[in-house]
Design an enzyme around this catalytic site. Structure first.
Site, PDB file in Angstrom:
ATOM      1  NE  ARG A   4     -18.658  55.416  27.220  1.00 19.64           N
ATOM      2  CZ  ARG A   4     -17.426  55.435  27.733  1.00 19.64           C
ATOM      3  NH1 ARG A   4     -16.638  54.370  27.650  1.00 19.64           N
ATOM      4  NH2 ARG A   4     -16.964  56.510  28.346  1.00 19.64           N
TER       5      ARG A   4
ATOM      6  CD  GLU B 128     -21.709  56.735  32.162  1.00 19.51           C
ATOM      7  OE1 GLU B 128     -21.263  57.647  32.881  1.00 19.51           O
ATOM      8  OE2 GLU B 128     -22.048  56.905  30.992  1.00 19.51           O
TER       9      GLU B 128
ATOM     10  CB  ALA C 259     -31.352  61.593  35.303  1.00 15.89           C
TER      11      ALA C 259
ATOM     12  CB  SER D 113     -21.140  57.785  36.904  1.00 17.77           C
ATOM     13  OG  SER D 113     -19.845  58.238  37.167  1.00 17.77           O
TER      14      SER D 113
ATOM     15  CE  LYS E 137     -29.123  57.477  36.820  1.00 15.84           C
ATOM     16  NZ  LYS E 137     -30.561  57.798  36.644  1.00 15.84           N
TER      17      LYS E 137
ATOM     18  N   PRO F 122     -25.678  60.958  18.004  1.00 17.09           N
ATOM     19  CG  PRO F 122     -27.418  61.572  19.423  1.00 17.09           C
ATOM     20  CD  PRO F 122     -26.309  60.608  19.276  1.00 17.09           C
TER      21      PRO F 122
END
Ligand code: NAD
Ligand code: TDX
Length: 343
Positions: free
Chosen positions: A223, A125, A82, A160, A163, A201
């Site tokens: 989150r 999401e 994705a 989102s 998705k 990260p």
């Protein structure tokens, strides 16, 4: 029994962790990774895996001929590929529509044609966001509304919404064409091999590079963090024991707001917990995600193993510290893109 599986997006963050998990835990399984190697895909994510069991095919999931050929010879497809970053989708939604919607359609058409088992990787999401909880408890095990597989679809961003579109296509293919499929919607993953454009990260590598971490807005957004290995074990469970046609939510009660996560990273890395900049907020920024994984726990007996967030964060920080070669070449590119956007 599954012997040969295709993992799309297996050179990305979550997909490569799944490949490693399967190789380490299921010696009977061989994997073809189908990955386009976009900016987010990296051959190095598959280094050290046995070449007789893992084969990387560099290709696009939108390529019907290639997908048809590969799917005709497999036992199952696990679809991770994705475009995955919300901020990128706000700058240019086009690749999201192409890969996430068109690409998924190519895969499910091929799986339908050859009656191949299909598992669809999706995200929490798609359900939009939840109201913030004022009483966010220390370890995230509090009350408050959470997402379940019956929650309505209310996606907020171009990412989102693509998705969500792909989930709905899979649901329609199950109902109309008898596609042998399951869907899982997981919360935010963290762990090794995550691209440095993503929150955790980015902040770790900022600190390692002498750059101040960047928090969007006030950092109150919540989150629901899960260690990526726990996502992998849940997906394997669903792939092998899940009920065809069902949707399972994956999460490990890891709700925390962004400010809290960033301050914890700073503390673990020996910096003052206020040594960060507050920057422009993300447009349409979802407030809170929270997963109710009762169905997966009760019906399939799945349990997460890595529920100590601080420990998971420490090992993730160690990984980025020890693998500077993996991320250093990308750092300037990622940060200059964010800087242009005021973030
Ligand atoms: P990622 O961006 O790190 O990796 C995506 C991978 O897909 C890359 O290797 C990329 O090269 C490949 N890819 C992209 N377009 C392709 C195409 N057209 N054809 C073939 N390969 C292509 O993403 P990630 O964070 O690992 O997410 C993987 C999946 O998991 C996505 O479907 C995402 O929605 C889902 N997910 C991620 C999280 C998370 O926290 N990261 C949480 C829930 C669900
Ligand atoms: O520099 C940053 N500062 C910051 O405060 C970045 C990059 C992010 N943030 C915030 C935005 C979010 O509230 O941190 C939170 C997490 O951001 P991301 O890592 O971009 O993740 P998110 O947008 O929550 O989406 C992720 O989880 C669900 C994955 O990228 C998706 O692929 C997955 O579906």
């Amino acid at each position: 029994m599954l012997k040969n599986i295709i993992v799309t997006g297996g050179a990305g963050f979550v997909g490569s962790n799944f490949v490693r998990y399967v190789i380490n835990n299921h010696p009977e399984v061989n994997i073809i990774v189908l990955d386009k190697l976009t900016y987010a895909g990296n051959r190095a994510n598959l280094v050290g895996l046995p070449q007789n069991r893992v084969r990387l095919v560099v290709g696009d999931i939108c390529n019907k001929e290639l997908v048809d050929k590969l799917v005709s010879k497999t036992d199952a497809v696990v679809h991770y590929a994705a475009e995955s970053h919300n901020d990128n989708s706000l700058l240019n939604p086009d690749p999201f529509i192409q890969t996430n919607i068109v690409g998924t359609t190519v895969l499910i058409n091929a799986c339908r044609k050859y009656n191949v088992r299909y598992h669809h990787i999706s995200t929490d999401e798609v359900y939009g966001d939840l109201p913030l909880r004022k009483d966010l408890p220390e370890h995230g095990k509090g009350k408050g509304e959470k997402f379940t597989s019956d929650s309505p679809y209310r996606p907020s961003s171009p990412y989102s919404s693509t998705k969500a579109s792909s989930d709905l296509l899979v649901r329609a293919w199950i109902r109309s064409f008898g596609l042998r499929a399951t869907i899982s919607n997981c919360s935010n993953n963290y762990g090794p091999f995550q691209h440095i454009e993503k929150f955790i990260p980015r902040q770790i590598t900022n600190i390692l590079s002498g750059i101040r971490p960047k928090l969007y807005g006030t950092g109150k957004n919540v989150r629901d963090w899960i260690y990526t290995d726990d996502h992998s074990s849940a997906v394997w469970k669903i792939l092998t024991e899940g009920k065809i046609g069902e949707t399972y939510l994956i999460g490990s009660d890891g709700e925390r707001d962004n400010k809290e996560v960033l301050e914890l990273i700073l503390r673990i890395m020996g910096k003052p917990s206020n040594a960060y900049d507050q920057v422009k907020d993300r447009p349409g920024h979802d407030l809170r995600y929270g997963i109710d994984a009762t169905k997966l726990r009760k019906e399939l007996g799945w349990r997460p193993k890595h529920t100590d967030f601080k420990l998971g964060l420490k090992s993730t920080i160690n990984w980025y510290t020890e693998h500077e070669n993996w991320w250093s070449a990308e750092k300037d590119i990622v940060e200059s893109k964010y800087a242009k956007n005021g973030q």
